[in-house]
Write a protein that holds these residues in place. Structure first.
Motif, PDB file in Angstrom:
ATOM      1  N   LEU A 173       0.995  -1.252  -0.176  1.00 31.13           N
ATOM      2  CA  LEU A 173      -0.124   0.181  -0.050  1.00 31.13           C
ATOM      3  C   LEU A 173       0.838   1.276   0.000  1.00 31.13           C
ATOM      4  O   LEU A 173       0.489   2.109  -0.469  1.00 31.13           O
ATOM      5  CB  LEU A 173      -0.885  -0.138   1.448  1.00 31.13           C
ATOM      6  CG  LEU A 173      -2.028  -1.172   1.248  1.00 31.13           C
ATOM      7  CD1 LEU A 173      -2.832  -0.846   2.414  1.00 31.13           C
ATOM      8  CD2 LEU A 173      -2.932  -0.910  -0.122  1.00 31.13           C
ATOM      9  N   THR A 174       1.804   1.126   0.604  1.00 32.53           N
ATOM     10  CA  THR A 174       3.071   2.426   0.850  1.00 32.53           C
ATOM     11  C   THR A 174       3.539   2.466  -0.743  1.00 32.53           C
ATOM     12  O   THR A 174       3.604   3.871  -1.201  1.00 32.53           O
ATOM     13  CB  THR A 174       3.989   2.133   1.880  1.00 32.53           C
ATOM     14  OG1 THR A 174       3.473   1.977   2.977  1.00 32.53           O
ATOM     15  CG2 THR A 174       5.051   3.431   1.645  1.00 32.53           C
ATOM     16  N   THR A 175       3.797   1.873  -1.446  1.00 33.11           N
ATOM     17  CA  THR A 175       4.413   1.799  -2.675  1.00 33.11           C
ATOM     18  C   THR A 175       3.451   2.230  -3.431  1.00 33.11           C
ATOM     19  O   THR A 175       3.751   3.091  -4.599  1.00 33.11           O
ATOM     20  CB  THR A 175       4.825   0.160  -3.096  1.00 33.11           C
ATOM     21  OG1 THR A 175       5.893  -0.330  -2.241  1.00 33.11           O
ATOM     22  CG2 THR A 175       5.397   0.246  -4.466  1.00 33.11           C
ATOM     23  N   VAL A 176       2.111   1.649  -3.603  1.00 36.93           N
ATOM     24  CA  VAL A 176       0.910   2.188  -4.445  1.00 36.93           C
ATOM     25  C   VAL A 176       0.878   3.844  -4.172  1.00 36.93           C
ATOM     26  O   VAL A 176       0.736   4.451  -5.044  1.00 36.93           O
ATOM     27  CB  VAL A 176      -0.415   1.323  -4.174  1.00 36.93           C
ATOM     28  CG1 VAL A 176      -1.573   1.950  -4.918  1.00 36.93           C
ATOM     29  CG2 VAL A 176      -0.179   0.030  -4.552  1.00 36.93           C
ATOM     30  N   ALA A 177       0.653   4.030  -2.851  1.00 39.44           N
ATOM     31  CA  ALA A 177       0.658   5.677  -2.243  1.00 39.44           C
ATOM     32  C   ALA A 177       1.688   6.520  -2.939  1.00 39.44           C
ATOM     33  O   ALA A 177       1.357   7.397  -3.520  1.00 39.44           O
ATOM     34  CB  ALA A 177       0.542   5.666  -0.921  1.00 39.44           C
ATOM     35  N   ALA A 178       2.924   5.858  -2.786  1.00 44.20           N
ATOM     36  CA  ALA A 178       4.040   6.685  -3.349  1.00 44.20           C
ATOM     37  C   ALA A 178       3.839   6.793  -4.970  1.00 44.20           C
ATOM     38  O   ALA A 178       4.264   7.823  -5.542  1.00 44.20           O
ATOM     39  CB  ALA A 178       5.244   6.094  -2.966  1.00 44.20           C
ATOM     40  N   GLY A 179       3.517   5.547  -5.599  1.00 42.97           N
ATOM     41  CA  GLY A 179       3.467   5.745  -6.977  1.00 42.97           C
ATOM     42  C   GLY A 179       2.156   6.801  -7.511  1.00 42.97           C
ATOM     43  O   GLY A 179       2.371   7.514  -8.535  1.00 42.97           O
ATOM     44  N   ILE A 180       1.354   6.839  -6.560  1.00 39.32           N
ATOM     45  CA  ILE A 180       0.335   7.758  -6.975  1.00 39.32           C
ATOM     46  C   ILE A 180       0.517   9.281  -6.757  1.00 39.32           C
ATOM     47  O   ILE A 180       0.509  10.130  -7.511  1.00 39.32           O
ATOM     48  CB  ILE A 180      -1.258   7.523  -6.080  1.00 39.32           C
ATOM     49  CG1 ILE A 180      -1.807   6.341  -6.466  1.00 39.32           C
ATOM     50  CG2 ILE A 180      -1.928   8.786  -6.163  1.00 39.32           C
ATOM     51  CD1 ILE A 180      -2.884   5.851  -5.806  1.00 39.32           C
ATOM     52  N   LEU A 181       1.218   9.287  -5.627  1.00 36.74           N
ATOM     53  CA  LEU A 181       1.945  10.661  -5.629  1.00 36.74           C
ATOM     54  C   LEU A 181       3.009  11.215  -6.618  1.00 36.74           C
ATOM     55  O   LEU A 181       2.794  12.293  -7.248  1.00 36.74           O
ATOM     56  CB  LEU A 181       2.638  10.608  -3.986  1.00 36.74           C
ATOM     57  CG  LEU A 181       3.311  11.893  -3.607  1.00 36.74           C
ATOM     58  CD1 LEU A 181       2.575  13.148  -3.370  1.00 36.74           C
ATOM     59  CD2 LEU A 181       4.105  11.782  -2.309  1.00 36.74           C
TER      60      LEU A 181
END
Length: 156
Positions: free
Chosen positions: A91-99
């Motif tokens: 989830l952290t990786t996905v959040a960073a990707g969205i950012l």
């Protein structure tokens, strides 16, 4: 050592991720206000949007410390393979990707339109707000997983 690493990890999350979530959430409505501003108010409104974008960029870079300290903490605790941690990392990786892929470039685009005194489409600010909301929900989910993780030794 584990408590020290965990303390640094939590402080980094609060200090780095908190400002990004708040500033990113404030950006779309501030951009709409700046687009509607006239006269002497316009430079101040654009300056506010520029400041919010700078906060997002700077604190996003500082946010790299959160997963680094998180991995160090998880290794010290011996939980690197636990499902709740793998889920949090994902989830952290996905959040960073969205950012990186949507929020910051969307802010760049809107800021460029405002600086160039071009029309800002409401759909663009709504889309940016949506990506920002998804980013924030992902971080909230990671926070919940970190607090109520399965197998917690806190007894809570």
């Amino acid at each position: 050592m584990t408590k020290f690493l965990l303390t640094l990890h939590v402080l980094a999350a609060i200090v780095a991720v908190g400002p990004v979530t708040v500033a990113a959430s404030m950006f779309p409505p501030a951009a709409r206000r700046a687009a509607a501003a006239a006269g002497d108010e316009a430079p101040t409104a654009v300056g506010t949007v520029r400041l919010l974008h700078r906060i997002c960029r700077v604190y996003a870079r500082l946010g790299i410390a959160v997963p680094v300290l998180g991995f160090a903490t998880a290794a010290a605790m011996g939980v690197l393979g636990d499902a709740w941690l793998v889920t949090s990392i994902t989830l952290t990786t996905v959040a960073a990707g969205i950012l990186i892929a949507f929020v910051l470039p969307g802010q760049d685009e809107l800021l460029g339109e405002l600086a160039g005194r071009q029309a800002v489409e409401r759909a663009d600010t709504v889309r940016l707000a949506m990506f920002t909301g998804v980013f924030n929900i992902l971080w909230a989910t990671v926070t919940v997983l970190m607090i109520v993780r399965p197998g917690s030794t806190t007894g809570a």
